[in-house]
Design a protein around this motif. Sequence first.
Motif, mmCIF file in Angstrom:
data_model
loop_
_atom_site.group_PDB
_atom_site.id
_atom_site.type_symbol
_atom_site.label_atom_id
_atom_site.label_comp_id
_atom_site.label_asym_id
_atom_site.label_seq_id
_atom_site.Cartn_x
_atom_site.Cartn_y
_atom_site.Cartn_z
ATOM 1 N N TYR A 10 1.201 3.939 -2.993
ATOM 2 C CA TYR A 10 0.559 5.313 -2.602
ATOM 3 C C TYR A 10 1.889 6.146 -3.157
ATOM 4 O O TYR A 10 1.746 7.338 -3.594
ATOM 5 N N SER A 42 -5.381 5.691 -6.531
ATOM 6 C CA SER A 42 -4.960 4.873 -5.528
ATOM 7 C C SER A 42 -5.495 3.587 -5.424
ATOM 8 O O SER A 42 -5.211 2.406 -5.230
ATOM 9 N N TRP A 43 -7.055 3.556 -5.298
ATOM 10 C CA TRP A 43 -7.908 2.464 -5.174
ATOM 11 C C TRP A 43 -7.651 1.411 -6.322
ATOM 12 O O TRP A 43 -7.246 0.185 -6.067
ATOM 13 N N HIS A 72 -5.139 -1.937 5.980
ATOM 14 C CA HIS A 72 -5.660 -0.537 6.799
ATOM 15 C C HIS A 72 -4.566 -0.006 7.076
ATOM 16 O O HIS A 72 -4.511 1.302 7.242
ATOM 17 N N ASN A 83 -2.814 2.031 4.669
ATOM 18 C CA ASN A 83 -3.602 3.086 4.257
ATOM 19 C C ASN A 83 -3.597 4.297 5.306
ATOM 20 O O ASN A 83 -3.463 5.433 4.950
ATOM 21 N N VAL A 101 0.755 -1.210 -0.043
ATOM 22 C CA VAL A 101 0.012 -0.018 0.183
ATOM 23 C C VAL A 101 0.691 1.302 0.020
ATOM 24 O O VAL A 101 0.695 2.198 -0.825
#
Length: 302
Positions: free
Chosen positions: A134, A275-276, A257, A260, A130
């Motif tokens: 990102y 990003s998704w 999570h 994120n 992630v």
Amino acid sequence: MTSSPASSAAPSGDFVHSPGQPRLGVGPVGIIVRAVVAVTILMAANLLAGVIPAVVVLIPGAAEVFGGSSPWGFALAAVVQLSVLGFVLLVLRIWMTTVERAPLRATGWSWRRSSGLWLALGIGVSALTVVIVYAALPAIGPVRNDELPGGEQDVVLVSALLIIYYLGLAFVQQSLPEELLFRGWLLWRLRDRPVLAITVTTLVFTAIHLVSQGGQQSVAEHVLYLALPLGFSLLAVGLLLWTGSLWAAVGVHGGFHVGNYIAVAAMPEVDAVSSWLAIGGVQAVIGVALTIPALRGGRVFA
């Protein structure tokens, strides 16, 4: 996981064989019923999460005690998170003993010496992907600078409580109950047809996130948002197959999570939809790359 007759490559893992035949078959009707039951259990648990604070605030003076950044408010949040997990465990245990005729540990709900390692592995792989993805996306805004209320000492306390709260939200309220239902119970019950098991559980798990609130602004964005749960669902399956542990899947889900949280709090803002799609796509590719050789090598949900 246990070894399949065709191969001894599968690790022993956390899953056990059912001591008896289930009362409900695993044909189309049985699959549909189980999927509906899993979603219903999860919806009821989330409803409970909303009912508890709503009832508490009806008590005179409770709004002042539990409101704002009060430690009592965080304590109430912890009770809510534990209630969600406890509810899922209770209902699933009843279902397992009465319908599946198997102990709850058959779903992978057991802790072994290696469980902590697999949990940490799942968290690390998921959170790292992630953050890396990102960071690779073009920034459209600065790093968020949210100020916490109170003085210096209050900020330290509130920061610590927020970390505990978000970790509880990520693991206790979300990843543990959801993985137990989907990558635990449903995958285990459909283990004789692993491709079907992966397809059904992944699609159902992904579909329920249509109602998730992740910053979507339109119907189209709600659909595009599904790239995230699809991605970490496939990654969770891949690691579960190689480790034989449900805790690896829990780690992937919770790690998503955590990653994120880190990205949003410490990195420049990026386009949400991009990003998704990027994060979900990368995790899906890794998941499929792990799953295919695992299945070919005889690793199964047993």
